[in-house]
Design a protein around this motif. Structure first.
Motif, short mmCIF file in Angstrom:
data_model
loop_
_atom_site.label_atom_id
_atom_site.label_comp_id
_atom_site.label_asym_id
_atom_site.label_seq_id
_atom_site.Cartn_x
_atom_site.Cartn_y
_atom_site.Cartn_z
N PHE A 372 0.87 -1.24 0.13
CA PHE A 372 0.06 0.06 -0.02
C PHE A 372 0.83 1.29 0.15
O PHE A 372 1.98 1.31 0.76
N TRP A 373 0.37 2.26 -0.92
CA TRP A 373 1.17 3.56 -0.88
C TRP A 373 2.64 3.27 -1.01
O TRP A 373 3.35 4.29 -0.26
N SER A 374 3.28 2.61 -1.58
CA SER A 374 4.71 2.38 -1.94
C SER A 374 5.20 2.25 -3.33
O SER A 374 6.03 1.56 -3.63
N ALA A 375 4.25 2.93 -4.32
CA ALA A 375 4.92 2.79 -5.62
C ALA A 375 6.14 3.60 -5.79
O ALA A 375 6.66 4.41 -5.24
N PRO A 376 7.07 2.83 -6.59
CA PRO A 376 8.46 3.51 -6.70
C PRO A 376 8.78 4.72 -7.41
O PRO A 376 9.83 5.60 -7.16
N ALA A 377 7.55 5.14 -8.11
CA ALA A 377 7.77 6.57 -8.81
C ALA A 377 6.43 7.42 -8.86
O ALA A 377 5.24 6.73 -8.47
N PRO A 378 6.33 8.59 -9.04
CA PRO A 378 5.01 9.39 -9.03
C PRO A 378 4.02 8.95 -9.78
O PRO A 378 2.78 9.25 -9.75
N ASN A 379 4.49 8.18 -11.04
CA ASN A 379 3.38 7.75 -11.79
C ASN A 379 2.84 6.33 -11.21
O ASN A 379 1.71 6.06 -11.96
N GLY A 380 2.89 6.14 -10.20
CA GLY A 380 2.09 5.00 -9.54
C GLY A 380 2.23 3.73 -9.76
O GLY A 380 3.09 3.23 -10.76
N TYR A 381 1.73 2.77 -9.53
CA TYR A 381 1.55 1.49 -9.93
C TYR A 381 1.14 1.24 -11.33
O TYR A 381 0.11 1.82 -11.77
N PRO A 382 1.58 0.42 -12.18
CA PRO A 382 1.10 0.17 -13.46
C PRO A 382 -0.03 -0.44 -13.41
O PRO A 382 -0.59 -1.08 -12.54
N ASP A 383 -0.75 -0.55 -14.77
CA ASP A 383 -1.86 -0.76 -14.77
C ASP A 383 -2.23 -1.50 -15.78
O ASP A 383 -3.34 -1.60 -16.53
N ASP A 384 -1.32 -2.57 -16.22
CA ASP A 384 -1.33 -3.48 -17.38
C ASP A 384 -0.81 -4.75 -16.93
O ASP A 384 -0.20 -4.82 -15.81
N ALA A 385 -0.91 -5.86 -17.86
CA ALA A 385 -1.03 -7.13 -17.39
C ALA A 385 0.47 -7.68 -17.59
O ALA A 385 1.04 -8.31 -16.71
N GLY A 386 1.24 -6.87 -18.46
CA GLY A 386 2.65 -7.09 -18.34
C GLY A 386 3.28 -6.61 -16.86
O GLY A 386 4.53 -7.38 -16.81
N ALA A 387 2.79 -5.82 -16.36
CA ALA A 387 3.49 -5.59 -14.96
C ALA A 387 3.28 -6.80 -14.04
O ALA A 387 4.16 -6.77 -13.06
N TRP A 388 2.20 -7.51 -14.05
CA TRP A 388 1.69 -8.22 -12.86
C TRP A 388 1.67 -9.71 -13.44
O TRP A 388 1.67 -10.63 -12.44
N ALA A 389 1.83 -10.07 -14.57
CA ALA A 389 1.56 -11.34 -15.12
C ALA A 389 2.94 -12.14 -15.63
O ALA A 389 3.20 -12.93 -16.39
N SER A 390 4.07 -11.52 -14.87
CA SER A 390 5.34 -12.18 -15.27
C SER A 390 5.48 -13.61 -14.71
O SER A 390 4.77 -13.94 -13.62
N PRO A 391 6.40 -14.53 -15.33
CA PRO A 391 6.49 -15.63 -14.48
C PRO A 391 6.81 -15.84 -13.17
O PRO A 391 6.54 -16.44 -12.29
N GLU A 392 7.75 -14.81 -12.64
CA GLU A 392 7.92 -14.63 -11.43
C GLU A 392 6.66 -14.28 -10.56
O GLU A 392 6.54 -14.81 -9.41
N GLY A 393 6.17 -13.32 -10.98
CA GLY A 393 4.79 -12.71 -10.27
C GLY A 393 3.72 -13.83 -10.27
O GLY A 393 3.12 -13.90 -9.19
N LEU A 394 3.71 -14.47 -10.96
CA LEU A 394 2.64 -15.82 -11.32
C LEU A 394 3.12 -16.79 -10.20
O LEU A 394 2.13 -17.44 -9.53
N ARG A 395 4.66 -17.09 -10.17
CA ARG A 395 4.80 -18.22 -9.26
C ARG A 395 4.56 -17.64 -7.61
O ARG A 395 4.21 -18.54 -6.60
N THR A 396 4.79 -16.45 -7.60
CA THR A 396 4.46 -15.95 -6.10
C THR A 396 3.02 -15.88 -5.80
O THR A 396 2.60 -16.28 -4.67
#
Length: 455
Positions: A372-396
């Motif tokens: 929560f409230w921890s985006a790495p940059a002022p543009n916020g957390y990304p809003d597309d599948a590529g940011a969250w559907a990586s192999p590592e992300g899916l394993r987690t």
């Protein structure tokens, strides 16, 4: 008219925070429920004795810092604490804010209004990664600047976000001084353009909104003087937003071809009012809303309709939100969006009726890359599948789904699948459930099913 449980399941995932037990058996069409939430105009506020205003929390943080300095200097009169030391104020505050937000998400009838809060808090990002001052005030920023305005006018939301203490700290406006102001001439300090740049690029016009570097500098000049109260001698608590006239750059400023006279704090309000109704702002907001709720590459007709509603309704965000849920393009039965980590974990807890344990959720979100409230940059957390559907992300996600399945091992997997997916559940998912070796594994399979991961 008969209620279609498929549309209910689709809507609670796409526009809300996921189905809870019994939600798919609603007697009222889900479109009417969503419309009613927006028209009611109610945005719940998180409660709890630990939640205070940003200025109060910043003052407490200053007092704690001073106390630690005295302790390090050898204050022999300080009482000896019993037991383990309490976490510092920033951590206690952050944990309380997260817990309150999770409680609201668990209780929300559909979660649509909460999703709007999450969207706008990400649009106007402030991040705790910048240190203790933000860790103690990021939750207050959402409560004070975002929640009161998500169903109101965009101009009010913009002003509240831009001038909140957390935003002024996060984007360094407290360090920005007009070079020709009395403070600037005395201290030899100058402009910091961070807030001016992000207000144009991220919050209003967008990167293709037609502004230039001269406009960034102009808005930075207008923003000088907007800082924090330094002590309790003037009106307001230390840490509260204050306009410091002696640090404000004097003179008229031309921004996007329009000249704003030096009329103190009203200069910024007038500039933000104009930015709030600019056609480029309407397009930028419409694109981000459609991308968040509907598709990574949203239908142009939907974006155009939302932008026109924004313009026609003078930035009335409740009317824009209604236009979103009433748009036929928003009801495409194909689930195109992948749930973000926050959406995934909250949907799992809602579906299993598990009380959200803040520590477990915070650890899980940290592992998934979206605390929560921890985006790495002022543009916020990304809003597309590529940011969250990586192999590592899916394993987690699989690891977290397995742990959640163990916590809910007493739940009937078939009933769980029916309550959160209903007609969305595919034959492949139902077959996998029948073949699962245990209830815990079957629940994890539901959580990892494409129709649960996507919305």
């Amino acid at each position: 008219m008969a209620v279609d449980p498929r549309w209910t399941a689709l809507a609670l995932g796409r526009f809300g925070l996921g189905a809870r037990p019994g939600d798919l058996a609603r007697a009222e069409p889900v479109e009417e429920v969503l419309r009613g939430e927006i028209q009611a105009g109610v945005v719940p506020l998180p409660g709890g004795p630990s939640l205070s205003s940003a200025s109060t929390l910043l003052t407490a943080l200053q007092a704690e810092d001073q106390s630690r300095k005295l302790a390090r200097a050898g204050n022999l009169d300080a009482p000896t604490p019993e037991g383990p030391p309490a976490p510092p104020i920033p951590e206690r505050t952050y944990q309380a804010e997260v817990a309150a937000r999770l409680a609201l998400a668990q209780q929300a009838p559909t979660g649509l209004v909460e999703r709007l809060v999450w969207f706008w808090a990400n649009h106007f990002t402030v991040s705790v990664v910048r240190g203790a001052n933000l860790r103690v005030s990021a939750g207050a920023f959402e409560r004070e600047a975002i929640r009161p305005h998500v169903l109101g006018r965009f101009r009010d939301l913009l002003l509240a976000a831009a001038t909140h203490p957390a935003m002024l700290i996060y984007l360094d406006n407290i360090a920005s001084v007009g070079p020709n102001s009395p403070a600037g001439q005395r201290q030899g300090k100058g402009l910091n353009e961070n807030l001016g740049r992000e207000l144009l690029e991220l919050h209003t016009l967008g990167s293709e909104g037609g502004y230039g570097q001269a406009d960034v500098t102009a808005l930075a000049r207008i923003l000088t003087g907007w800082s924090l109260q330094r002590d309790g001698q003037a009106a307001g608590l230390p840490g509260a937003t204050a306009f410091r006239r002696a640090a404000h750059e004097p003179g008229a400023v031309t921004l996007l071809g329009r000249t704003y006279l030096d009329v103190g704090p009203e200069q910024l309000r007038m500039a933000l009012d104009d930015l709030a109704v600019h056609p480029a702002t309407a397009r930028h907001v419409a694109l981000r809303l459609a991308r968040h709720f509907v598709a990574d590459d949203p239908p142009p007709a939907l974006v155009a309709r939302l932008a026109q509603t924004f313009i026609d309704q003078d930035g009335d965000l409740s009317r824009v939100s209604l236009a979103l849920i009433e748009a036929p393009e928003a009801w495409n039965p194909v689930q195109r969006k992948i749930r973000s980590p926050q959406e995934f974990l909250v949907a799992a807890l809602r579906g299993l009726a598990l009380a959200p344990h803040p520590g477990m959720v915070m650890n899980g979100l940290a592992a998934l890359g979206q605390p929560f409230w921890s985006a790495p940059a002022p543009n916020g957390y990304p809003d597309d599948a590529g940011a969250w559907a990586s192999p590592e992300g899916l394993r987690t996600r699989l690891d977290l789904a397995a742990r959640t399945g163990q916590l809910a091992a007493g739940t009937d997997p078939a009933a769980f699948a029916e309550s959160v997916l209903g007609p969305l559940a595919t034959d492949e998912t139902r077959t996998a459930l029948r073949r699962a070796e245990s209830r815990a594994q079957a629940i994890a399979l539901v959580l990892m099913a494409p129709e649960f991961q996507r919305r």
